[in-house]
Design a protein around this motif. Sequence first.
Motif, short mmCIF file in Angstrom:
data_model
loop_
_atom_site.label_atom_id
_atom_site.label_comp_id
_atom_site.label_asym_id
_atom_site.label_seq_id
_atom_site.Cartn_x
_atom_site.Cartn_y
_atom_site.Cartn_z
N GLU A 1 3.42 -2.27 -23.01
CA GLU A 1 3.66 -3.47 -23.81
C GLU A 1 4.43 -4.54 -23.05
OE1 GLU A 1 5.59 -2.12 -27.33
OE2 GLU A 1 3.72 -1.40 -28.26
N ASN A 2 5.21 -4.13 -22.05
CA ASN A 2 6.05 -5.10 -21.32
C ASN A 2 5.61 -5.31 -19.88
OD1 ASN A 2 8.55 -5.63 -23.25
ND2 ASN A 2 8.08 -3.44 -23.38
N SER A 3 4.47 -4.70 -19.49
CA SER A 3 3.98 -4.79 -18.11
C SER A 3 5.10 -4.47 -17.12
CB SER A 3 3.40 -6.19 -17.82
OG SER A 3 2.25 -6.41 -18.58
N LYS A 4 5.81 -3.38 -17.38
CA LYS A 4 6.93 -2.95 -16.54
C LYS A 4 6.58 -1.66 -15.83
CE LYS A 4 10.92 -4.08 -16.82
NZ LYS A 4 11.82 -4.91 -15.98
N GLN A 5 6.97 -1.58 -14.55
CA GLN A 5 6.80 -0.33 -13.83
C GLN A 5 7.81 0.70 -14.33
OE1 GLN A 5 6.31 -2.43 -9.68
NE2 GLN A 5 5.78 -0.29 -9.43
N VAL A 6 7.30 1.89 -14.63
CA VAL A 6 8.15 2.98 -15.09
C VAL A 6 7.71 4.26 -14.37
CG1 VAL A 6 8.82 4.43 -17.05
CG2 VAL A 6 8.54 1.96 -17.37
N TYR A 7 8.68 4.98 -13.81
CA TYR A 7 8.41 6.25 -13.15
C TYR A 7 9.26 7.32 -13.83
CZ TYR A 7 7.45 2.76 -9.50
OH TYR A 7 7.03 1.65 -8.81
N ILE A 8 8.67 8.47 -14.10
CA ILE A 8 9.40 9.61 -14.67
C ILE A 8 9.22 10.79 -13.71
CG2 ILE A 8 9.74 11.09 -16.67
CD1 ILE A 8 8.39 8.99 -18.38
N LEU A 9 10.32 11.27 -13.16
CA LEU A 9 10.27 12.30 -12.11
C LEU A 9 11.22 13.45 -12.45
CD1 LEU A 9 10.76 9.94 -9.01
CD2 LEU A 9 8.60 10.47 -10.16
N GLN A 10 11.09 14.52 -11.68
CA GLN A 10 12.09 15.58 -11.71
C GLN A 10 12.68 15.83 -10.33
OE1 GLN A 10 10.68 19.02 -14.14
NE2 GLN A 10 12.21 18.16 -15.53
N HIS A 11 12.16 15.14 -9.34
CA HIS A 11 12.72 15.21 -7.99
C HIS A 11 12.14 14.06 -7.18
CE1 HIS A 11 8.84 16.76 -6.68
NE2 HIS A 11 8.93 17.68 -7.62
N ALA A 12 12.73 13.80 -6.03
CA ALA A 12 12.23 12.73 -5.16
C ALA A 12 10.83 13.07 -4.67
CB ALA A 12 13.18 12.54 -3.97
N LEU A 13 9.90 12.14 -4.80
CA LEU A 13 8.52 12.36 -4.37
C LEU A 13 8.45 12.40 -2.85
CD1 LEU A 13 6.67 9.91 -6.78
CD2 LEU A 13 6.95 12.37 -7.03
N GLY A 14 7.70 13.37 -2.33
CA GLY A 14 7.51 13.46 -0.89
C GLY A 14 8.64 14.15 -0.16
N LEU B 1 7.36 -1.47 -3.89
CA LEU B 1 7.36 -0.21 -4.64
C LEU B 1 5.92 0.14 -5.02
CD1 LEU B 1 10.32 -0.90 -7.13
CD2 LEU B 1 10.42 0.32 -4.96
N PHE B 2 5.53 1.39 -4.79
CA PHE B 2 4.20 1.83 -5.22
C PHE B 2 4.07 1.70 -6.73
CE2 PHE B 2 4.38 4.94 -1.46
CZ PHE B 2 3.73 4.05 -0.63
N ASP B 3 2.87 1.34 -7.20
CA ASP B 3 2.64 1.38 -8.63
C ASP B 3 2.12 2.76 -9.02
OD1 ASP B 3 -0.12 1.48 -8.14
OD2 ASP B 3 -0.43 -0.65 -8.53
N GLY B 4 1.78 2.92 -10.29
CA GLY B 4 1.37 4.23 -10.77
C GLY B 4 0.12 4.76 -10.10
N ASP B 5 -0.91 3.90 -9.94
CA ASP B 5 -2.15 4.33 -9.31
C ASP B 5 -1.92 4.75 -7.87
OD1 ASP B 5 -3.79 3.95 -11.51
OD2 ASP B 5 -4.10 1.83 -11.07
N GLN B 6 -1.14 3.97 -7.14
CA GLN B 6 -0.86 4.29 -5.73
C GLN B 6 -0.10 5.60 -5.62
OE1 GLN B 6 1.18 0.58 -5.09
NE2 GLN B 6 -0.51 -0.29 -3.90
N SER B 7 0.87 5.80 -6.52
CA SER B 7 1.65 7.05 -6.49
C SER B 7 0.78 8.25 -6.83
CB SER B 7 2.82 6.96 -7.48
OG SER B 7 3.71 5.92 -7.11
N ARG B 8 -0.12 8.09 -7.80
CA ARG B 8 -1.00 9.20 -8.17
C ARG B 8 -1.90 9.60 -7.01
NH1 ARG B 8 -0.25 7.28 -13.40
NH2 ARG B 8 -1.52 5.42 -13.08
N PHE B 9 -2.41 8.62 -6.27
CA PHE B 9 -3.27 8.94 -5.14
C PHE B 9 -2.52 9.77 -4.10
CE2 PHE B 9 -4.69 7.90 -0.79
CZ PHE B 9 -5.95 8.47 -0.84
#
Length: 672
Positions: free
Chosen positions: A29-42, A171-179
């Motif tokens: 709804e706000n066109s905001k980047q949001v990441y939900i993690l449990q540890h640092a990616l990579g 910052l990577f967006d959701g699609d980039q992070s998923r890839f």
Amino acid sequence: MENSLFFSNVTDSDKNRDIINELKTYSEENSKQVYILQHALGANQEVGYEYEDYLIVLIPGNKVIIINLNEANEEFDEFADDFIEDLGYLSEKYEYRKYLGRPKAWKDRLIVRTNNESLQNILAVSSLSEVEEIRHAEFLISLLIGSVNDIRVIGETPTNLLESIKRKIVLFDGDQSRFIYSNSIDSKRITIQGLAGTGKTELLLHKLKAIYTEEKDSKIVFTCYNKILSEKMKTRIPEFFNFMKVEEQIKWEERLWVIPSWGSVSNKNSGIYSYLCRAYNIPFQTFTDAGSFDTVCKDAIEKLNTLDNIEPCFDYILIDESQDFPDSFFELCEMITSKKVYVAGDIFQDIYDMNVSQSVQSDYLLNKCYRTDPKTLMFAHAVGMGLYESPIIRWLDDEEWTACGYSIERDQDDNTIELTRKPLRRFEDLDTSDISTININNSNDCVETVISIITQLCDKHTTICPNDIAVVFTGSNQDSYRFADRLQIAIPQRFDGWRAIKGYETKTLIENAVFISNKNNIKGLEFPFVIVVVNGRVTRNVFSRNTLYMMLTRSLVSSYLVLPNTAGNEPFFNTYKQVIDDLSQSGILRLIEPSDEEKEQQNKKVQIAVKKAEKTHKPIRDIIVETISKEPGLISKQDTIVQNVMDFFSDYNCPPEDEIRDRTLKFMGAYR
């Protein structure tokens, strides 16, 4: 389709389901980047956390949020302390500590611990307002999502607009992070398609790094169509590994191959095709033998299918610039790979691309261009496809517009259509209201107009450097190159300490110099400011329009289109000046939708033009000989020069004629 701004790698549970759904809705709804993690990616996760009931939530503009999904307890506090310690290690590893300080200096300022309460309260306690604090929190976000920035470039808090743009935190967006981080797709071939400027090659590098460091015995190939690009990547990959602090030594031609697709019969490691020919005892075919790479790949597939057992040569193959390859090459790569083939390519790289709809079927579709301002991209599409002309030059169907990142609204009463693009996280925290991202000028003297534009840029941006600017021209006749010669002389005369280089001669960028280029030497480059100069009249030729489209989308901040002030250009100038005015005000392309008959007729014309160009393309040898013949004194060296140039272009499918002539002249220079 998943929200490209939202990313979560957390397993759904009764404890976290509601807050995750709330955050996902907030992102949409706000066109905001949001990441939900449990540890640092990579990061190395061999040592995990004993406490499990938590979420790490990252939202640019907010502190790093650690949510406790249980009641307050000591175990959560111990976990949070460990997490902050690990984040401090990443900060030191990538040299962020120079600007952030030790964790004790930022753990309370940039991180908030909270219980699983209302999202409104969580956002309120985590919100940041100071520019430096927002930047420093984004430093931490970049470390946690693996989108590591060069701290030497972004570290200092900028003091003006241009410096802010240059030091923008990526910052990577959701699609980039998923890839990069998701392994949820079961198919052997994973395809990623994107508009130019969506960072596909960078994503492949991150994917390569993840595989190389996590699967210690894997055998990996990184390939692209031609030898020049593969040589560049062979240099770029070690630089990238060093930047990402990869501790494993690269074992060339043992664990990692960076090679073109074809190769030569004499060197097994010179190409994927040459490697598999040797591995499976298949006769090697040259271009002269086969006539096309498609024929070569189909023949290899046929021969492999006759074998009783095909032991894969490699575990992974990563293919860049997939639009240069036939489908048979991807099928061949799957046959010789044990795990995955990652295929990355451009959608709508060319205005005359008739395969846009195929990109919709890709596993990852990147249609948000973070390099070019959305209004500039929209204007470039309008110019390239003649969307405000009658008849149009090229039209896309609804699925294709969507694949290219557009939202569509129709008014059935008056047959109008509105195309818009969603706002991007480019420079939304900067005041860019007084920057015109796209401009059009008519000129009686293009050199003087370019000088005037550069003067205006210098007045507006006091820290501008010569290498922030590229001037690209569309023509290939003598007048065009005389324009470049005049401009190269004029720039140092008008601007103290500045230089200008002609990219089609140097083939490289040089510090403290304005880059002047023809159409063949600008692709793949980007600059804050790009000035596009049309040499002559703007025609409706689809290849000329494609050149304008490609050139206009090289800018990070602003693009300028300069036209000779002639009667032939007046209708084009008046039409597209109005388009710029409308885009600047509304951010909308308002179009009269052509009839189905006009769409079909014009798209057929484009297809005919492309086929005609393919049929009339001169053989490389003929172009070389024709160029040499203009200097009778070098006829005796013709065979040697021809062989050198042919070797240079041996891995190209269809190199531009201008590029062949330029390279021939280079080799001729050695014998003068």
